[in-house]
Design an enzyme around this catalytic site. Sequence first.
Site, short mmCIF file in Angstrom:
data_model
loop_
_atom_site.label_atom_id
_atom_site.label_comp_id
_atom_site.label_asym_id
_atom_site.label_seq_id
_atom_site.Cartn_x
_atom_site.Cartn_y
_atom_site.Cartn_z
CG HIS A 182 -1.94 0.92 1.38
ND1 HIS A 182 -1.74 2.25 1.69
CD2 HIS A 182 -3.28 0.77 1.24
CE1 HIS A 182 -2.91 2.87 1.74
NE2 HIS A 182 -3.87 2.00 1.46
CG ASP A 198 0.46 -2.45 6.23
OD1 ASP A 198 -0.52 -2.58 6.98
OD2 ASP A 198 0.43 -1.79 5.17
CD GLN A 249 -7.25 -5.27 3.46
OE1 GLN A 249 -8.40 -5.66 3.66
NE2 GLN A 249 -6.95 -3.99 3.34
CB CYS A 269 -3.62 3.03 -1.73
SG CYS A 269 -4.87 4.24 -1.33
C1 PLP Z 1 -5.84 0.30 4.52
C2 PLP Z 1 -4.42 -0.07 4.45
C3 PLP Z 1 -3.42 0.82 4.85
C4 PLP Z 1 -3.71 2.22 5.31
O1 PLP Z 1 -4.54 2.25 6.43
P1 PLP Z 1 -5.12 3.62 6.97
O2 PLP Z 1 -6.20 3.21 7.91
O3 PLP Z 1 -5.64 4.39 5.79
O4 PLP Z 1 -4.00 4.35 7.64
C5 PLP Z 1 -2.11 0.39 4.80
N1 PLP Z 1 -1.81 -0.84 4.38
C6 PLP Z 1 -2.73 -1.73 3.99
C7 PLP Z 1 -2.32 -3.10 3.55
C8 PLP Z 1 -4.08 -1.37 4.01
O5 PLP Z 1 -5.01 -2.25 3.60
#
Ligand code: PLP
Length: 404
Positions: A121, A198, A201, A362
């Site tokens: 992302h 991260d 998701q 994104c």
């Molecule tokens: C949604 C998402 C983000 C960003 O999250 P925010 O709530 O907009 O800060 C980052 N990484 C992944 C994999 C996402 O799905």
Amino acid sequence: MFDVKKIRKDFPILKRIVNGKPLVYFDNAATSQTPQIVIDSIVEYYSNYNANIHRGVHTLSQEATNAYEEARIKIQKHFNAEKSHEIIFTSGTTHSINLVANGFTSLLKIGDEIIVSALEHHSNIVPWQMLCERTGAILKVISISLTGELIIEEYEKLLSDKTKLVFVNHVSNTLGTINPVKEIIEKAHSVGAAILIDGAQATPHIKPDVQELDCDFYVCSAHKLCGPTGVGMLYGKEEWLNKLPPYQGGGEMIAEVTFKKTTYADLPYKFEAGTPNISGGIAFGVALDYMNTIGFENIEAYEKELLDYGTKKLLEIEGLKIYGTSKNKASVISFNIKGIHPFDIGSIIDKLGIAVRTGHHCTQPIMDFYKIPGTIRASFSFYNTKREIDIFIAAVLRAKQMLE
Ligand SMILES: *Cc1c(COP(=O)(O)O)cnc(C)c1O
């Protein structure tokens, strides 16, 4: 027993009529819907004990502080962090990543290397590029295969004693790929690099154990797992959080302030400057309770059923191609239909009450990799049904007929 009919009653929004049709909400990867119990916790906070935390001696402030700190402990338990002060409240994944990226400014030097994957992302790319601009560090990218999986041999080749930090997602928001994070973490540690996962998701579908994973940082947003927007968390191992300098200065994060010198508060407050999203933090805890009551094994099993069913039905449509065909996959399906722009399908099916996302999600590097402008993404949650998938498939077929 998993009873989707009963679960759907917990979500008031699922009764909505959109453009004259019952809502079919398949944009869960962008944000999840909110159960009544989470909404109630926010109303309850503002109705009964709204006060600033950690400050007042008065009863309301103590009640608010207790509820907020209890939420931190719920989060700690959920992710199995060793210590509650390893959980930092943030405004969400993006904030958490920026906090860590900013903290590494003083820890990197020219020529150091940091590794990202091609599956990320933008919020797990851009803060690191900014870090490279500040420090002269070099960003290396793990490439992906056509199935949308990280190529582990490529990753191994990138690792060296120059590698200081690796950051990858647990689950891809665009392709649904579940990455072999345990293996990725072990390999990062084998060269002495730190690693951030991260989990934005992954956390709606999977219950991660940060000690078992042995990651240095794990980040997520409450709004993707039945909580409110504007709140999330950063898990960091104590030793790493102690190494990083504070991100923002202000109230709440100090031990003592004089104009000569200010000393910082202990963890977790060092990273929590200013008045936080108090009701949001409390509601985040309630959301985790709610999901744990349903049970993540149940959620995973049911969503897998939806994924398999949706995939099979979509593939029956002529000219349809699915991007992201990893065997290990969360309930996210990205696709296109030959000769049709994804946006056109998204707009037509919206008129039929169906919410999907269209565009690059994104993740422009993934779109560049497949040489496409975007995809249509249907992402399922445990409150969705096969019947909704049928309605969605019929709508896609109708849109296809109109556009061809
Ligand atoms: C949604 C998402 C983000 C960003 O999250 P925010 O709530 O907009 O800060 C980052 N990484 C992944 C994999 C996402 O799905």
